[in-house]
Write an enzyme that holds these catalytic residues in place. Structure first.
Site, mmCIF file in Angstrom:
data_model
loop_
_atom_site.group_PDB
_atom_site.id
_atom_site.type_symbol
_atom_site.label_atom_id
_atom_site.label_comp_id
_atom_site.label_asym_id
_atom_site.label_seq_id
_atom_site.Cartn_x
_atom_site.Cartn_y
_atom_site.Cartn_z
ATOM 1 N N PRO A 25 0.837 -1.206 0.000
ATOM 2 C CA PRO A 25 0.000 0.000 0.000
ATOM 3 C C PRO A 25 0.870 1.253 0.000
ATOM 4 C CG PRO A 25 0.024 -1.025 2.173
ATOM 5 C CD PRO A 25 0.736 -1.956 1.259
ATOM 6 N N CYS A 27 0.430 5.468 -0.036
ATOM 7 C CA CYS A 27 -0.447 6.629 0.025
ATOM 8 C C CYS A 27 -0.205 7.554 -1.166
ATOM 9 C CB CYS A 27 -0.209 7.399 1.317
ATOM 10 S SG CYS A 27 -0.801 6.529 2.790
ATOM 11 N N ALA A 59 -3.160 3.032 2.552
ATOM 12 C CA ALA A 59 -3.710 3.204 3.891
ATOM 13 C C ALA A 59 -5.037 3.944 3.811
ATOM 14 C CB ALA A 59 -2.727 3.968 4.773
ATOM 15 N N GLN A 102 -5.600 -1.806 2.831
ATOM 16 C CA GLN A 102 -5.006 -1.586 4.143
ATOM 17 C C GLN A 102 -5.886 -0.618 4.923
ATOM 18 O OE1 GLN A 102 -1.538 1.058 4.950
ATOM 19 N NE2 GLN A 102 -0.466 -0.850 5.435
ATOM 20 N N TYR A 185 1.746 4.581 13.334
ATOM 21 C CA TYR A 185 0.338 4.954 13.375
ATOM 22 C C TYR A 185 -0.330 4.323 14.598
ATOM 23 C CZ TYR A 185 1.595 6.829 8.870
ATOM 24 O OH TYR A 185 2.219 7.547 7.885
ATOM 25 N N ARG A 233 0.127 -5.570 8.978
ATOM 26 C CA ARG A 233 1.450 -5.013 8.700
ATOM 27 C C ARG A 233 2.020 -4.470 10.006
ATOM 28 N NH1 ARG A 233 3.392 -0.661 4.002
ATOM 29 N NH2 ARG A 233 5.281 -1.842 3.519
ATOM 30 N N ARG A 327 8.030 1.738 -3.508
ATOM 31 C CA ARG A 327 8.609 2.781 -4.365
ATOM 32 C C ARG A 327 9.214 2.179 -5.634
ATOM 33 N NH1 ARG A 327 11.421 5.288 0.940
ATOM 34 N NH2 ARG A 327 9.567 6.228 1.825
#
Length: 367
Positions: A25, A27, A59, A102, A185, A233, A327
């Site tokens: 995932p 963002c 996310a 996610q 988070y 995760r 990435r």
């Protein structure tokens, strides 16, 4: 010729995967009021043609205040669900790649500007800012507005929101849910003693710090169809003395597996600005290996896995069951094609692209 391990199929919690390459995932900070936009259609549609085994939606906040930024995707009401449904319908029209989502809550790391505008926290009451929440009233960084410490009612509200978002995900036909308990988070904030200073049943000992993330997992597992996987995760370590450790990650993974978790995705860091991360190719693979040796459920490795032989070695040596690309696949959305060509494997491609098959690899593509 022996089939490369990277391209052998596997099953995760009843979900059949064509190979061991999953898209992590990522963002995009391109939503409006939690609703996906045309950017998400372009982004996800592109990656759905990559030849990977699984595509994971970024996310996705279970509550508006759980967004990392005002531009994050959400799945908390009919409007956000309808926007995601439109995107998924278009992607699925052209790709049969399984899609996961996610689900997360940013906790004290919420209410920030988008990264290309600096990513700083936005104060409550100002444009695009709001009061954050966390396990304790400890800010992420010096100068940040401290989060409001969650009481039991607030925790129940968030737990139930995770379950409600899982129900919406199931209604959308999403194939798997990943719970975000990494990267500093909210659920990671409960796990780490650096961010959790509670003195009640949700702080102190490892068992207490795991309690709320486990309650969230149980709620999501109970809300999502039993024949579809729920995964988690995690950050394998905080990379800060006195913080969350790989030994605690292993214990957390064992508890999750016992409660029906289908796979664990091992990343690291994100909780504390003081982190000292030894960044380099495959730098998080040893963390995945430690979990792999302790739990029977599938383990996903991630982090600077960019070389085809490197990815093959991770699977072949038993360091992990799958590798996740983030990435790297943004930079090269056809990475699985190139890996298959390099390793002598086959990879799925849409019929519209079959004529791109290189002459040197006449057996590369399957439809």
């Amino acid at each position: 010729m022996t089939e490369p391990k990277l391209f052998t199929p596997m099953t995760v919690g009843g979900l059949a995967l064509r190979n061991r390459i999953v898209i992590a995932p990522m963002c995009q900070y391109s939503a409006v009021d939690g609703c996906m936009t045309d950017w998400h259609l372009i982004h996800l549609g592109n990656l759905a043609l990559s030849g990977a085994a699984l595509l994971t939606i970024e996310a996705t906040a279970v509550l508006p205040e759980g967004r990392i930024s005002y531009a994050d995707v959400g799945l908390w009401d009919d409007a956000t669900e309808a926007a995601m449904a439109r995107t998924l319908a278009s992607v699925r029209r052209w790709s049969d790649m399984p899609i996961a989502i996610q689900l997360g809550h940013a906790g004290r790391k919420a209410s920030t500007e988008v990264p290309w505008k600096g990513g700083a926290q936005l104060a409550p009451g100002g444009p695009n800012g709001w009061q954050t929440e966390g396990p304790s009233a400890l800010p992420f960084a010096e100068g940040d507005v401290p989060p409001a410490e969650l009481d039991r009612d607030g925790m129940a509200r968030i737990r139930d929101a995770f379950a409600a978002s899982a129900i919406r995900a199931a209604r959308l036909g999403i194939d798997a849910v990943q719970i975000h308990a990494a990267h500093g988070y909210l659920l990671h904030q409960f796990l780490s003693p650096l961010s959790n200073r509670r003195t009640d049943d949700y702080g102190g000992s490892l068992e207490n710090r795991m309690r709320f993330p486990i309650e969230v997992f149980d709620a999501v597992r109970g809300a999502f169809p039993a024949d579809r996987p729920v995964t988690v995760r995690v950050s394998g370590t905080d990379w800060v003395d006195g913080g969350w450790t790989i030994e605690e990650t292993v214990r957390f993974g064992q508890e999750l597996e016992a409660r029906g978790c289908s796979a664990i995705h091992v990343s690291s860091g994100g909780l504390d600005p003081r982190q000292q991360i030894p960044v380099g190719p495959g730098y998080q693979v040893p963390l995945a290996r430690a979990v792999m040796q302790a739990v029977p459920m599938p383990v996903v490795a991630v982090g600077m896995i960019t070389d085809y032989d490197q990815a093959e070695a991770i699977i072949a040596s038993g360091d992990a069951d799958m590798v996740a690309l983030a990435r790297g696949i943004l930079f090269d959305p056809r990475w699985p094609w190139h890996a298959a060509a390099h390793l002598g494997a086959k990879v799925s491609a849409p019929p519209q692209y079959l004529r791109s098959q290189p002459r040197d690899y006449p057996d590369l593509f399957t439809i």
